[in-house]
Motif scaffolding. Sequence first.
Motif, PDB file in Angstrom:
ATOM      1  N   ARG A  56       0.838  -1.205   0.000  1.00  0.00           N
ATOM      2  CA  ARG A  56       0.000   0.000   0.000  1.00  0.00           C
ATOM      3  C   ARG A  56       0.873   1.255   0.000  1.00  0.00           C
ATOM      4  NH1 ARG A  56      -5.465  -0.736   1.673  1.00  0.00           N
ATOM      5  NH2 ARG A  56      -5.932  -2.960   1.906  1.00  0.00           N
ATOM      6  N   ALA A  81     -13.626  -2.694   6.204  1.00  0.00           N
ATOM      7  CA  ALA A  81     -12.537  -2.684   5.222  1.00  0.00           C
ATOM      8  C   ALA A  81     -12.891  -1.776   4.043  1.00  0.00           C
ATOM      9  CB  ALA A  81     -12.251  -4.095   4.736  1.00  0.00           C
ATOM     10  N   ASP A  85     -10.545   1.525   3.128  1.00  0.00           N
ATOM     11  CA  ASP A  85      -9.907   1.742   1.828  1.00  0.00           C
ATOM     12  C   ASP A  85     -10.474   2.962   1.124  1.00  0.00           C
ATOM     13  OD1 ASP A  85      -8.151  -0.329   2.156  1.00  0.00           O
ATOM     14  OD2 ASP A  85      -9.313  -1.785   1.001  1.00  0.00           O
ATOM     15  N   THR A  86     -11.730   3.290   1.399  1.00  0.00           N
ATOM     16  CA  THR A  86     -12.293   4.525   0.852  1.00  0.00           C
ATOM     17  C   THR A  86     -11.605   5.744   1.451  1.00  0.00           C
ATOM     18  OG1 THR A  86     -14.445   3.493   0.421  1.00  0.00           O
ATOM     19  CG2 THR A  86     -14.395   5.902   0.623  1.00  0.00           C
ATOM     20  N   GLN A  88      -8.555   5.914   2.384  1.00  0.00           N
ATOM     21  CA  GLN A  88      -7.251   6.029   1.740  1.00  0.00           C
ATOM     22  C   GLN A  88      -7.368   6.585   0.321  1.00  0.00           C
ATOM     23  OE1 GLN A  88      -4.295   5.544   3.467  1.00  0.00           O
ATOM     24  NE2 GLN A  88      -5.856   5.528   5.070  1.00  0.00           N
ATOM     25  N   ARG A  89      -8.421   6.186  -0.392  1.00  0.00           N
ATOM     26  CA  ARG A  89      -8.604   6.742  -1.737  1.00  0.00           C
ATOM     27  C   ARG A  89      -8.808   8.247  -1.688  1.00  0.00           C
ATOM     28  NH1 ARG A  89     -12.970   8.610  -3.859  1.00  0.00           N
ATOM     29  NH2 ARG A  89     -14.378   7.285  -2.662  1.00  0.00           N
ATOM     30  N   TYR A 110      -6.121   2.675  -5.310  1.00  0.00           N
ATOM     31  CA  TYR A 110      -7.426   2.523  -4.672  1.00  0.00           C
ATOM     32  C   TYR A 110      -8.607   2.762  -5.617  1.00  0.00           C
ATOM     33  CZ  TYR A 110      -4.970   2.355  -0.208  1.00  0.00           C
ATOM     34  OH  TYR A 110      -4.161   1.975   0.835  1.00  0.00           O
ATOM     35  N   SER A 111      -8.363   2.950  -6.891  1.00  0.00           N
ATOM     36  CA  SER A 111      -9.470   3.186  -7.815  1.00  0.00           C
ATOM     37  C   SER A 111      -9.148   2.620  -9.188  1.00  0.00           C
ATOM     38  CB  SER A 111      -9.789   4.681  -7.920  1.00  0.00           C
ATOM     39  OG  SER A 111      -8.663   5.406  -8.368  1.00  0.00           O
ATOM     40  N   LYS A 192     -13.545  -5.765  -4.262  1.00  0.00           N
ATOM     41  CA  LYS A 192     -12.316  -6.283  -3.668  1.00  0.00           C
ATOM     42  C   LYS A 192     -11.479  -6.920  -4.768  1.00  0.00           C
ATOM     43  CE  LYS A 192     -10.663  -8.981   0.281  1.00  0.00           C
ATOM     44  NZ  LYS A 192     -11.082  -9.848   1.409  1.00  0.00           N
ATOM     45  N   VAL A 197      -7.679  -5.352  -1.791  1.00  0.00           N
ATOM     46  CA  VAL A 197      -7.994  -3.929  -1.638  1.00  0.00           C
ATOM     47  C   VAL A 197      -9.380  -3.659  -2.201  1.00  0.00           C
ATOM     48  CG1 VAL A 197      -7.304  -1.581  -2.252  1.00  0.00           C
ATOM     49  CG2 VAL A 197      -5.563  -3.334  -1.837  1.00  0.00           C
ATOM     50  N   TRP A 198     -10.188  -2.916  -1.465  1.00  0.00           N
ATOM     51  CA  TRP A 198     -11.501  -2.504  -1.952  1.00  0.00           C
ATOM     52  C   TRP A 198     -11.316  -1.253  -2.819  1.00  0.00           C
ATOM     53  CZ3 TRP A 198     -15.960  -5.186  -1.684  1.00  0.00           C
ATOM     54  CH2 TRP A 198     -16.005  -6.265  -0.800  1.00  0.00           C
ATOM     55  N   VAL A 199     -11.273  -1.469  -4.113  1.00  0.00           N
ATOM     56  CA  VAL A 199     -11.042  -0.375  -5.051  1.00  0.00           C
ATOM     57  C   VAL A 199     -12.378   0.223  -5.486  1.00  0.00           C
ATOM     58  CG1 VAL A 199      -8.847  -1.274  -5.888  1.00  0.00           C
ATOM     59  CG2 VAL A 199     -10.965  -1.958  -7.018  1.00  0.00           C
TER      60      VAL A 199
END
Length: 214
Positions: A56, A81, A85-86, A88-89, A110-111, A192, A197-199
């Motif tokens: 990451r 989760a 991750d949102t 972080q985006r 993240y996207s 995921k 990672v939840w993109v």
Amino acid sequence: MNPRRLVLATLALAVALTLTACGGNDTDAPAKGSDKASATAQHSPSPSAPAADGGRPVIKLPSDVTHAFDWGTTGDPVKDAVLADTEQRIKAVDLAIAEQDPLHEAYRFYSEGTAAAGSQRYIQDFVDHKARTTGFTRFYDADVTVHEDGTAALVYCEDQSRAFNKFLETGKTDVTPVTKNSYVIYAATVRKNGNGVWVTERLSSQRGSATCRP
């Protein structure tokens, strides 16, 4: 004069994203907290985001760019989760703006898809205007729905009333008044990926939402 506000029209997470403006004119810089559609983001590496544990990217923002994510935890590990991750985006987009890099590695971690393309165009607008974000942004009232197909739907609010544009050449911060358009509702589709990672794949928004206004 209010800065230009770039927002996405919310139409049930439509893939085709549209641009609207509030205040200002075509020469004004974009405002914090929204994306704009463009061609799919390219994948050239950014030299400014070293990897943290698990690959990451490290996200270290300027001291004058701060966030509050007032949505707590749900107690559900999958939903938590998605929210983590949102966060972080969102931070990664502000990092790309601060470093003036429309192809920054961090937000692309993240996207994907139209969300990444919209972020690329949004960041490019700041670069074109030699501006970046400054101030405090609050995120709240998040709601996550996890689907059996490995995706999740996320809706959340943003308060931009204390977030502004800062012009790099002059150092001037364009402080604008608080209006109903300082409050934005977002809807996202996240998935995921193979790295766990939840993109964010799709992202839309509506400025001035009554749901998000105090």
